[in-house]
Scaffold this motif. Sequence first.
Motif: not given
Length: 255
Positions: A169-191
Motif C-alpha cells: 500500500x506504500x508507493x515507493x521509489x526504487x533506488x539502485x545503489x552500488x557501494x564503494x566497498x567492492x565486496x559489498x552487494x548492490x542494493x535496491x532500496x524501496x523508499x
Amino acid sequence: MNRPHWMIWSLPFVVALVQGSCAKADDLTDPIEILKRADAAARRVKTVQYDVVVETTGAFRTQIERAEGTFLGTGYVDGFPEKYRVDFTLTMPGSPIPIKLSLGTDNEKFFLVDHQSKTAHEDMYVGVQGPTGRGVMQGLLGEFHHPTPFDDEINGRSHELIGSEEIHGEDCYKVHVIYIREDSPDVIWYFSKKDYLPRRRVDLHTRGEMANSRLIRTVKNLVVNPKLAPDCFKLKVPPGYAKTDEPAPGLFEEE
C-alpha cells in the motif's frame, strides 16, 4: 548504510522511460535527493516497530528459505539496537516444521527463547543468543537505528532511480545503489514517497559463491516512535518452559 556483517549520475529522460505512467508530476527524479531525505527521516526515528518478511534466492536458500516476524527496538549500541525484541518464524531447507524463536535485550540481560524445545536462554552477555541470534538480527533493517543511516548510500559509487513500486500500500521509489566497498552487494532500496522510510531492501550478490543470490527484506505495518510498556524488552518465560544461562544452539550450516 552498508555494513560487512549483518560516478554519481542521473539521466532524467531514462528515469522517465523506466517509470512511464507510474511517475507523478511531483515525484523526485534525483536518487541522491531521495537518499538524503531517507537519511534525514531515519535519523528522526528513536523507536520503531514493524513486521518483516525475509526471502532468499540462490545460495542463501541453503541456509534459510523464509523468515517472518515482528520487531520492536530502540537506541543504538555497538552496531545493534540498544533494546529490542524479535519474534520470528524461520523456514529452513528440507524442514517441514517452521522454527519459532523470540529474542531480545533490555540492555541488561539478553535472551533467546526456542519455542520448539521450550527453552529460554538468558544471560548478561549477548553470546547466550548463540550464532542463531546473530543470524536473525542480520535479517532486520539496522538503518532505523544507526546514527548515520544512509551515509554509505549517499557516498556510494553509483546511484540510479529505476522506477516506482507499491509495497503493502506504500508507493515507493526504487533506488539502485552500488557501494564503494567492492565486496559489498548492490542494493535496491524501496523508499516510501510519503515518509521516505525504507519498506524493502534487496541485496544483489554478483560475485563469488554468492553470485546470483538475493536477500530480500520487506517491511509492513511500520510504526515510528510507539509508546513502550515498561517491561516490553524483558524476558517473559512461558509456562512449562525451562530456563538456562547456556548459549542457544546454532541453526545454520556455517555455525
